[in-house]
Design an enzyme around this catalytic site. Structure first.
Site, PDB file in Angstrom:
ATOM      1  N   TYR A  29       0.836  -1.191   0.000  1.00  9.80           N
ATOM      2  CA  TYR A  29       0.000   0.000   0.000  1.00  9.80           C
ATOM      3  C   TYR A  29       0.880   1.254   0.000  1.00  9.80           C
ATOM      4  CZ  TYR A  29      -3.821   3.160   1.233  1.00  9.80           C
ATOM      5  OH  TYR A  29      -4.741   4.172   1.226  1.00  9.80           O
ATOM      6  N   TYR A 135      -7.871  17.063   2.034  1.00  8.42           N
ATOM      7  CA  TYR A 135      -8.618  16.714   0.833  1.00  8.42           C
ATOM      8  C   TYR A 135      -9.982  17.383   0.939  1.00  8.42           C
ATOM      9  CZ  TYR A 135      -5.423  12.857  -0.379  1.00  8.42           C
ATOM     10  OH  TYR A 135      -4.323  12.114  -0.745  1.00  8.42           O
ATOM     11  N   THR A 161      -4.341  19.206  -1.137  1.00  5.94           N
ATOM     12  CA  THR A 161      -4.009  18.262  -2.210  1.00  5.94           C
ATOM     13  C   THR A 161      -5.069  18.344  -3.296  1.00  5.94           C
ATOM     14  OG1 THR A 161      -2.892  16.780  -0.664  1.00  5.94           O
ATOM     15  CG2 THR A 161      -3.569  15.847  -2.771  1.00  5.94           C
ATOM     16  N   LYS A 260      -0.822  21.395  -3.363  1.00  7.01           N
ATOM     17  CA  LYS A 260       0.000  20.217  -3.644  1.00  7.01           C
ATOM     18  C   LYS A 260      -0.563  19.419  -4.817  1.00  7.01           C
ATOM     19  CE  LYS A 260       1.960  16.113  -1.336  1.00  7.01           C
ATOM     20  NZ  LYS A 260       1.444  15.056  -2.229  1.00  7.01           N
ATOM     21  N   HIS A 284       2.441  12.769  -6.801  1.00  6.70           N
ATOM     22  CA  HIS A 284       1.936  11.907  -5.732  1.00  6.70           C
ATOM     23  C   HIS A 284       2.780  10.642  -5.580  1.00  6.70           C
ATOM     24  CE1 HIS A 284      -1.996  12.227  -3.415  1.00  6.70           C
ATOM     25  NE2 HIS A 284      -1.440  11.166  -2.879  1.00  6.70           N
TER      26      HIS A 284
END
Length: 388
Positions: A29, A135, A161, A260, A284
Site C-alpha cells: 500500500y 482533501y 491536495t 500540492k 503523488h
C-alpha cells in the site's frame, strides 16, 4: 549519526527492513504505484538521468549550512515530512512517533487528512506546530470543519491536495485486500499471521486500547473503522473539484496555503493569483496518475515562472540526498519525503524516523561538499546536466 543506531544506512536498506516487518498488504500500500506503475519507475529514471556537474576547490572558512527558511520559520535542513495515510499502521501511534521525530530533528511535519490519529492528538503530542494536509470532500462543510479544527490546534500551514479528484486504480491493493475498505480474506489473515511482531505490537495494541483503527479526522457520524463498519453515510472525493473551490479555501483559511499536486506552470500561476503562498510540484509519488510526468522534468519551468511569487516545493520518489540536491538545483526551496519516513518509522518508531532524517540530511550535506556548495543558495540549475 544518532547513538544506538538501527541497522540501516540508506533508503533501500530501511525499505528492506520495513518489507520484512510489515504485512505484505500494508507494505505494498505504501511502496507501490498505480496501474502499471510506470510513473513510479519514471520518477526514479528521471532522477538518474540528471547528473551533477560539481565545482572544486571552493572551500571556505565559513561552515557549510543546509538551513532553510520556509514561510517565516527556520529549519535545519530542507526536508518536510510529507502527509501520508496510515503512518499509524506501520508502528503503534506511528503518526505521533513521526511528528515528535520531526520536531526533535528540526523539520516540519504535515499531518494527513486520512490519518488514523486525529490532528488534535498529533498537535498535543508535538512540541511545535504541525502543518495539516486537506482533501476536499463532496460534503464541503465537513472539509471546512476539519480545516477549522486544524487551525484551533495551532496549525498555520494548510497543504491542499488537488491531484486526487477521484481514487486511482491500484490493482495490487485489491488483490491484497487492502483497498479501502479493507477486506478480510484467508490470504491477508495469513499475511498478518506471518508477521506476529506487527500483529501484536501494532494491531494488537490498538485492539487492546482504542479498538480497530479508523479515520480519526472524520466527524463522528462519518467515522468508520478500516473495514467500513460503524458510522453513517460515506465521505467521497470531489470529481468536480475546480479553482473556485480552492478560492473558497483561500478565503476561509487565515494562514499559509500550499497547493500540492501541481505539474503545469499555468496551474502554478492560478495558485499565485488565488493567493496561495506555496505549491508542491508532485505526481503523488507515482501513486495517483500513472501517465503523469516526473516532477523534476517540469520543476525548472515552473520555478522560473512563479518562484518570485511562491515558495516552490517538490516531492515524489526521493531516495538519496543527491535527489534533494537535484530538486533544489531545479528550483525547489525544500522537498517533502514520505515513503522513507514510513519505512523508518516501521523499522524503529521515533528513533528510526530521526535516523532516516539524519541520513538524508547528511547525504545532502555531503553532496554539497562534493559539489562546492556552502549553502542552499549556491545550488542552481547550472550544476545539472540533463538527459545523460
Amino acid at each position: 549519526m544518532l547513538s544506538n543506531s538501527l541497522d540501516f544506512q540508506n533508503f533501500m536498506e530501511v525499505r528492506a527492513i520495513a518489507k520484512r516487518r510489515l504485512p505484505r498488504g500494508i507494505f505494498e500500500y505504501i511502496d507501490r504505484g498505480a496501474e502499471d506503475e510506470r510513473a513510479l519507475k519514471s520518477n526514479r529514471l528521471a532522477f538518474d538521468r540528471v547528473k551533477i556537474r560539481p565545482y572544486v576547490l571552493r572551500g571556505a572558512a565559513t561552515p557549510r549550512s543546509t538551513s532553510v527558511c520556509l514561510f517565516g520559520s527556520e529549519f535545519v535542513t530542507p526536508l518536510i515530512v510529507s502527509p501520508t495515510a496510515f503512518a499509524g499502521l506501520v508502528h503503534y501511534r506511528g503518526e505521533i512517533e513521526l511528528a515528535r521525530a520531526a520536531a526533535d530533528f528540526g523539520i516540519p511535519f504535515c499531518a494527513a487528512t486520512e490519518a488514523i490519529t486525529s490532528v488534535e492528538e498529533i498537535a498535543r503530542a508535538s512540541p511545535v506546530p504541525v502543518w495539516f494536509q486537506l482533501y476536499l470532500w463532496d460534503n464541503e462543510a465537513v472539509s471546512y470543519e476539519l480545516m477549522d479544527k486544524a487551525w484551533t490546534t495551532g496549525s498555520r500551514t494548510l497543504v491542499l491536495t488537488v491531484d486526487t479528484p477521484v481514487m486511482p486504480k491500484r490493482e495490487f491493493n485489491r488483490r491484497n485486500g487492502f483497498d479501502i475498505p479493507f477486506r478480510l480474506s484467508s490470504k491477508n489473515i495469513f499475511d498478518v499471521a506471518l508477521h506476529p511482531v506487527w500483529a501484536c505490537g501494532v494491531l494488537g495494541r490498538y485492539l487492546a486500547t482504542s479498538g480497530l483503527p479508523n479515520f480519526a479526522n472524520y466527524p463522528q457520524k462519518y467515522r468508520k473503522n478500516l473495514l467500513r463498519r460503524g458510522g453513517g453515510p460515506s465521505l467521497n472525493l470531489m470529481p468536480e473539484l475546480n479553482w473556485d473551490h480552492v478560492r473558497h479555501v483561500r478565503e476561509h483559511w487565515k494562514g499559509t496555503l500550499v497547493i500540492k499536486g501541481i505539474l503545469r506552470k499555468e496551474d502554478a500561476h492560478k495558485a499565485a493569483d488565488i493567493g496561495a503562498e506555496g505549491v508542491v510540484i508532485s505526481n503523488h509519488g507515482g501513486r495517483m496518475f500513472d501517465s503523469a510526468v516526473p516532477p523534476i522534468e517540469v520543476l525548472k519551468e515552473i520555478a522560473d515562472s512563479v518562484g518570485h511569487e511562491l515558495t516552490v516545493l517538490a516531492d515524489s520518489s526521493i531516495q538519496r540526498g543527491s535527489d534533494i540536491f537535484k530538486l533544489i538545483a531545479a528550483g525547489a526551496k525544500a522537498v517533502l519525503v514520505g515513503r522513507s519516513m514510513l519505512y523508518a518509522t516501521a523499522a524503529g518508531g521515533r528513533q528510526g524516523a530521526m535516523q532516516m532524517m539524519q541520513i538524508l540530511s547528511d547525504e545532502l550535506a555531503m553532496t554539497m561538499d562534493l559539489s562546492g556548495c556552502r549553502t542552499l543558495a549556491d545550488i542552481d540549475e547550472s550544476m545539472l546536466v540533463r538527459g545523460v
